[in-house]
Design a protein around this motif. Structure first.
Motif, PDB file in Angstrom:
ATOM      1  N   HIS A  97     120.303  27.257 -27.639  1.00 48.16           N
ATOM      2  CA  HIS A  97     121.525  27.756 -26.994  1.00 48.16           C
ATOM      3  C   HIS A  97     121.286  27.682 -25.494  1.00 48.16           C
ATOM      4  N   THR A  98     121.854  26.668 -24.893  1.00 53.04           N
ATOM      5  CA  THR A  98     121.632  26.505 -23.457  1.00 53.04           C
ATOM      6  C   THR A  98     122.975  26.511 -22.733  1.00 53.04           C
ATOM      7  N   GLY A  99     122.945  26.789 -21.444  1.00 52.93           N
ATOM      8  CA  GLY A  99     124.220  26.787 -20.733  1.00 52.93           C
ATOM      9  C   GLY A  99     124.083  27.257 -19.306  1.00 52.93           C
ATOM     10  N   ILE A 100     125.242  27.431 -18.691  1.00 54.97           N
ATOM     11  CA  ILE A 100     125.261  27.717 -17.245  1.00 54.97           C
ATOM     12  C   ILE A 100     126.606  28.378 -16.907  1.00 54.97           C
ATOM     13  N   GLY A 101     126.670  28.976 -15.730  1.00 55.46           N
ATOM     14  CA  GLY A 101     127.905  29.653 -15.316  1.00 55.46           C
ATOM     15  C   GLY A 101     129.084  28.692 -15.167  1.00 55.46           C
ATOM     16  N   SER A 102     130.264  29.193 -15.471  1.00 59.35           N
ATOM     17  CA  SER A 102     131.440  28.319 -15.365  1.00 59.35           C
ATOM     18  C   SER A 102     132.515  28.881 -14.430  1.00 59.35           C
ATOM     19  N   SER A 103     132.395  30.150 -14.044  1.00 63.50           N
ATOM     20  CA  SER A 103     133.417  30.714 -13.141  1.00 63.50           C
ATOM     21  C   SER A 103     133.005  30.434 -11.696  1.00 63.50           C
ATOM     22  N   ASP A 104     133.988  30.409 -10.821  1.00 65.98           N
ATOM     23  CA  ASP A 104     133.659  30.191  -9.405  1.00 65.98           C
ATOM     24  C   ASP A 104     132.789  31.325  -8.864  1.00 65.98           C
ATOM     25  N   ILE A 105     132.997  32.515  -9.380  1.00 70.19           N
ATOM     26  CA  ILE A 105     132.172  33.649  -8.913  1.00 70.19           C
ATOM     27  C   ILE A 105     130.693  33.348  -9.198  1.00 70.19           C
ATOM     28  N   HIS A 106     130.411  32.882 -10.420  1.00 70.48           N
ATOM     29  CA  HIS A 106     129.022  32.558 -10.752  1.00 70.48           C
ATOM     30  C   HIS A 106     128.537  31.325  -9.978  1.00 70.48           C
ATOM     31  N   ILE A 107     129.396  30.300  -9.927  1.00 72.46           N
ATOM     32  CA  ILE A 107     128.972  29.040  -9.291  1.00 72.46           C
ATOM     33  C   ILE A 107     128.653  29.269  -7.804  1.00 72.46           C
ATOM     34  N   HIS A 108     129.539  30.006  -7.111  1.00 66.86           N
ATOM     35  CA  HIS A 108     129.335  30.169  -5.671  1.00 66.86           C
ATOM     36  C   HIS A 108     128.307  31.246  -5.333  1.00 66.86           C
ATOM     37  N   HIS A 109     128.371  32.377  -6.048  1.00 64.32           N
ATOM     38  CA  HIS A 109     127.514  33.501  -5.641  1.00 64.32           C
ATOM     39  C   HIS A 109     126.162  33.538  -6.350  1.00 64.32           C
ATOM     40  N   LYS A 110     126.131  33.142  -7.630  1.00 66.91           N
ATOM     41  CA  LYS A 110     124.852  33.222  -8.344  1.00 66.91           C
ATOM     42  C   LYS A 110     124.044  31.939  -8.117  1.00 66.91           C
ATOM     43  N   PHE A 111     124.744  30.794  -8.236  1.00 69.76           N
ATOM     44  CA  PHE A 111     124.017  29.513  -8.113  1.00 69.76           C
ATOM     45  C   PHE A 111     124.098  28.915  -6.709  1.00 69.76           C
ATOM     46  N   LYS A 112     125.000  29.450  -5.872  1.00 68.10           N
ATOM     47  CA  LYS A 112     125.231  28.900  -4.524  1.00 68.10           C
ATOM     48  C   LYS A 112     125.388  27.382  -4.622  1.00 68.10           C
ATOM     49  N   SER A 113     126.266  26.983  -5.507  1.00 66.97           N
ATOM     50  CA  SER A 113     126.396  25.558  -5.813  1.00 66.97           C
ATOM     51  C   SER A 113     127.877  25.162  -5.871  1.00 66.97           C
ATOM     52  N   THR A 114     128.130  23.994  -6.445  1.00 68.44           N
ATOM     53  CA  THR A 114     129.507  23.514  -6.568  1.00 68.44           C
ATOM     54  C   THR A 114     129.816  23.250  -8.034  1.00 68.44           C
TER      55      THR A 114
END
Ligand code: KIV
Ligand code: ZN
Length: 387
Positions: A97-114
């Motif tokens: 079970h693998t995965g990653i954030g999908s909301s902009d809140i997670h993408i911008h604030h947790k991963f600091k990514s796009t």
């Protein structure tokens, strides 16, 4: 023909994240075997990279259960995935079970990514996991708050990469049931390869809506529910397995079925509560100690005439021996008469009024009246016990 809903139990992973509830490997094996007996389809056994003990538990569960899939969690990181695959090497039916954030809140604030980078990291993770196991579940963390168009792109790409199951978590328990259902429906209608994967609902209970959201999800096309025994989990918990199983069983009109042997629900609820040292709230649906207890006079009278007046579930269906009639100052004569008869005392009609007024005084004082109290009450008021 009703539709099969798969039950993915995460008591030993998401559930076990509750502070103070950690189990050792032996305890986890006991719970895993009980889950297998209960009839769950998938056991999420742990997050192997998180600690050596969790790795050991996933490995031990893989060796000890054979009739269900064993799943291990990982982030979308190669070393996590490899660790999960290693822990699962003895599983008959392994799932990563693998995965990653999908909301902009997670993408911008947790991963600091796009969005683009995160999507491609997710796809790479699925492809990497596929090298070790056939069954790969992809989670789009915080999907509840994600933009639906981006979420659909992510889901489509994960399925293209080989994901067999797609998990749409409402990680923060934010969604309303109609909104979460619409999200699932949007994916069913807009992801072109959606028929190649099973869609899973994974709802948290921050607003007390996790079960309602999960049911809304399956009504809109999902076919796997991720849940825990007693609804345990971080913060306000996860979706409760027993609630979903009993909603599906009680509402034939929903046209779903699961493989859960509901008569084992009460037993496993007590087992998990004991091992995790976490009491179940008395008014918890299905498994709370008051779930089949009637204490007010009007309800007791109706229940004693016909149990269907106040009960929609037969307690035996969830492994509870019988309903109970509790004696408090809110109870009526019918309940008092019934409870006396339960302990072999046949109260005559003219005795009942007298005993009832004495009972109320005692109940106001004591709150809860026991069988011993009833015997004292009977003896104190000078009436010979007629058994
Ligand atoms: O709630 C969540 O998003 C999760 C994922 C890790 C699946 O538990
Ligand atoms: Zn979760």
């Amino acid at each position: 023909m009703s539709k099969r809903v798969y039950i993915f139990d995460t008591t030993l992973r998401d559930g076990e994240q509750v502070p103070g509830c950690q189990l050792n490997t032996d305890e986890k094996i006991i719970v895993a075997k009980a889950l297998e007996e209960l009839g769950v389809d998938i056991i999420e056994a742990g997050f192997p990279i998180s600690s050596p003990a969790d790795f050991k538990s996933v490995e031990a569960i893989s060796k000890n259960v054979k009739n269900v899939s064993v799943c291990a969690l990982s982030r979308a990181v190669k070393k996590d995935i490899d660790c999960a695959a290693e822990a699962l090497q003895f599983a008959k039916h392994p799932r990563i079970h693998t995965g990653i954030g999908s909301s902009d809140i997670h993408i911008h604030h947790k991963f600091k990514s796009t969005r683009e980078k995160i999507l491609s990291q997710g796809v790479d993770a699925v492809k990497w996991a596929k090298k070790s196991v056939e069954d790969v579940e992809f989670y789009a963390e915080d999907a509840g708050r994600a933009n639906n168009i981006f979420l659909a792109q992510m889901v489509e790409a994960a399925i293209d990469a080989g994901a067999t199951v797609i998990n749409i978590p409402d990680t923060t328990g934010y969604c309303l049931p109609h909104e979460y259902g619409k999200k699932i429906n949007f994916l069913m209608e807009n992801v072109t390869n959606i028929h190649k994967a099973i869609i899973a609902v994974h709802c948290h209970n921050d607003l007390g809506l996790s079960t309602a959201n999960s049911i809304s999800g399956i009504q809109n096309g999902a076919s796997q529910i991720e849940c825990t025994i007693n609804g345990i989990g971080e913060r306000a918990g996860n979706t409760s397995l027993e609630e979903c199983a009993m909603i599906i069983k009680s509402h034939a009109d929903l046209n779903f079925h699961t493989n859960i042997d509901t008569s084992k629900i009460s037993g496993i609820s007590k087992l998990v509560s004991k091992l995790m040292r976490m009491n179940v709230q008395p008014n918890k649906a299905i498994v709370g100690s008051n779930a089949f207890a009637h204490s007010s006079g009007i309800h007791q009278d109706g229940f004693l005439k016909n149990r269907n007046t106040y009960e929609i579930i037969n307690p035996e269906d969830v492994g509870v021996e019988s309903s109970s009639i509790i004696l408090t100052a809110r109870s009526g004569r019918a309940a008092l008469y019934y409870r006396f008869s339960q302990i072999g005392i046949n109260v005559l009609p003219d005795e009942l009024d007298r005993l009832y007024s004495k009972f109320l005084i005692e109940a106001d004082r004591k709150k809860l009246i026991t069988d011993d109290d009833l015997i004292s009450l009977y003896e104190l008021h000078g009436i010979k016990i007629s058994k």
